[in-house]
Design an enzyme around this catalytic site. Structure first.
Site, PDB file in Angstrom:
ATOM      1  CG  LEU A 235      -1.748  -1.301   1.167  1.00  0.00           C
ATOM      2  CD1 LEU A 235      -2.482  -1.317   2.678  1.00  0.00           C
ATOM      3  CD2 LEU A 235      -2.662  -1.407   0.067  1.00  0.00           C
ATOM      4  CG  ASP A 236       3.388   4.032  -2.952  1.00  0.00           C
ATOM      5  OD1 ASP A 236       4.669   4.000  -2.576  1.00  0.00           O
ATOM      6  OD2 ASP A 236       3.143   4.904  -3.619  1.00  0.00           O
ATOM      7  CB  ALA A 237       1.864   7.294  -0.943  1.00  0.00           C
TER       8      ALA A 237
END
Length: 577
Positions: A235-237
């Site tokens: 789950l990027d950023a």
């Protein structure tokens, strides 16, 4: 009494969208994640320590790290993995492999396609058939040139409400973000000028999760990736996905509720799906994404890159030891991801409050001395501070605080052994595994600091280096591969096995690990200095009557033995040979 799936889903949706009919929305969530023809488990997966083992280790790479001008990059990656990584790591994180416009893949134009310059979904599935596969869900934003944003500008529903808008007159002084560019970008739309929120760059426009249609579309994409063989969702950023004017717009309650919703769906998925949150922030904020064992399965151990780098430069593990003593064990059903190098720079924010500022300044000066760069972030209310140093980890360890440049390879191998020894799952950026040097040409060519650490190897040249026993590439690959093979056989290195930090000598980062069944102990010793170190008899609790052996050298020890460590030497001393 356990809460049913429907009741828990309703609770979370009420928290995120209190003004909507959660029963209708809940049905849409289920339909998005389990479309017709699929189904969920009757009971959720319970938190436990069986999702991973001592055999788990990850390689982090771009899909096009290797090229030869003749084959698809994903074909070359597949060949590299089978030739060099089989039995060394069992998982691979392919950084964003979608069509994109900037930020090396993190400005996605289409989450549903594989970048045709890399290959196609069949190539992704082939890699996923041989290794646990991690993909990026770039949650916070999409490319300004994506079909979604073009439809937004044209006023086409549902995309006309897909992006977060604000006004230049709003009080945005408290917003926390890792960049210095203006937060808002003015764009022309069919209904007039709008100001859209851009946490990272003006080519990366933030999605508006206040619109549930955004969440539903993200769920459909996650389902597509799972169906293509992905089993770890990064789950990027994620920390930035929910915004509120007048707040920091980071780690807001709705953000945590969305992660909890994703965990709920993962727990009921028939496939084994692991969620990893990418939150490069100070420790307490990072650990908050474990939730109450109901958010991320795994979080990055972000303080490790700067702390290990500092220890190796200073020749002292003092601050690394202090940090390790204060780190709580991961909750049941959760684990840390331990790493030193990544596709980004070496983050400085996780060092805040852990390393004194003068030590951070000395690190930065040392990295600059070996050709590294520094990227800044904007501070709330004005001003700037170092966000990350940009340098390959191999070159960052080219010298120490006292100016020493000898034993670079030994120093680097020691630094990479520490994540193998710690509680958690070790992960290795491919350029750490390959001892890649700084790529200054790429920085000049591409105009971004991070390109220094994103070299693209000619595959023929790389194989020649790996076949040359005198090359740094061969030496590092051989040493790390052998240690990972040894590690995979040790129950005391299970990601959730007991860990206790030992205070022996500031030059030695020392841990005691004990297997879940308490049968195996390992004393993991890492000399972070260029000195020889002698640990006196009794320094370790080597139980009398048992046979103790160093897994790395084969040396045998009696319970009252004096233990010597050469400069940068590591030992894994165990009672089970």
């Amino acid at each position: 009494m356990a809460t049913s799936f429907a009741a828990r889903l309703s609770q979370l949706l009420t928290q995120i969208y209190p003004d909507l009919d959660t029963e209708i929305l809940g049905s849409k969530v289920v339909e998005a994640f389990w479309p017709e023809g699929s189904h969920r488990r009757k009971r959720p997966r319970r938190p436990g320590n069986s999702l991973w083992s001592e055999r788990d280790a990850l390689l982090i790479t771009y899909g096009n790290t290797m090229r030869d001008g003749a084959h698809k990059p994903l074909d070359l990656l597949h060949d590299f993995l089978l030739t060099y990584m089989k039995g060394v790591v069992n998982g691979v994180h392919i950084l964003p492999f979608f069509p994109f416009t900037s930020d090396d893949g993190f400005a996605v134009t289409d989450y549903r396609k594989v970048n045709p310059e890399l290959g196609d979904w069949a190539d992704i599935r082939r890699i996923g058939g041989a290794f646990h596969l991690m993909s990026d869900m770039v949650l916070n934003h999409v490319s300004s040139q994506s079909a979604w944003f073009n439809a937004y500008r044209q006023g086409q529903p549902p995309y006309d409400r897909f992006f977060y808008e604000a006004s230049p007159s709003d009080d945005l002084s408290a917003v926390v973000r890792p960049r210095t560019t203006p937060l808002l970008q003015e764009v022309e739309t069919a209904t007039g000028a709008k100001h859209v929120w851009c946490t990272f760059s003006h080519d990366q426009v933030d999605l508006n999760f206040e619109n549930p249609e955004v969440l539903l579309e993200i769920l459909r994409i996650i389902r597509l990736h799972i169906d293509q063989g992905v089993r770890i969702i990064r789950l990027d950023a994620v920390a930035f996905i929910w915004k509120e004017v007048g707040t920091s717009s980071i780690h807001l309650p709705q953000t945590h509720a969305i992660v909890q919703l994703l965990r709920l769906l993962a727990d009921y998925a028939t496939e084994t799906v692991v969620l990893l949150t990418e939150t490069n922030v100070p420790r307490a904020e990072n650990l908050s994404y474990f939730g109450n064992r109901n958010e991320a399965h795994v979080v990055y151990n972000f303080p490790l890159p700067p702390l290990i780098l500092h220890a190796m430069m200073a020749g002292s593990a003092r601050y690394l030891l202090n940090w390790a003593r204060a780190m709580p064990p991961a909750p049941l059903g959760c684990a840390y991801l331990n790493f030193t190098a990544s596709h980004d720079g070496i983050g400085m924010r996780p060092a805040e409050g852990v390393l004194p500022q003068e030590e951070i300044d000395q690190m930065i000066a040392c990295v600059r001395a070996v050709g590294g760069l520094v990227s800044m972030r904007a501070l709330p209310g004005g001003g700037e501070a170092p966000y990350e140093v940009n340098c390959t980890y191999f070159d960052a360890l080219g010298r120490t605080f006292d100016g020493g440049e000898a034993r670079k390879v030994d120093r680097f191998i020691c630094a990479q052994t520490i994540p193998m020894s710690l509680e958690g799952i070790p992960a290795f950026y491919i350029h750490a595994m390959l001892a890649t040097a700084n790529d200054h040409d790429a920085v000049a060519r591409r105009g971004m600091n991070r390109a220094i650490n994103r070299h693209r190897w000619d595959y023929g040249e790389l194989k020649a280096r790996l076949n040359d026993a005198d090359s740094a590439q061969a030496q590092v690959m051989s040493a790390l591969s052998e240690r990972l093979r040894v590690r995979a056989e040790q129950p005391a290195f299970h990601p959730n096995a007991t860990q206790f930090t030992l205070q022996l000598d500031d030059r030695v980062f020392a841990l005691w690990r004990q297997s879940l069944d308490r049968a195996q102990s390992i004393f993991a010793l890492h000399n972070v200095s260029g000195d020889g170190v002698i640990l006196h008899p009794g320094a370790l609790n080597l139980i009398e009557g048992e046979t103790w052996r160093d897994l790395l050298s084969g040396d045998m020890f009696e319970s009252d033995a004096e233990i010597t460590l050469a400069p940068y030497q590591c030992r894994w001393i165990t009672n089970q040979a």
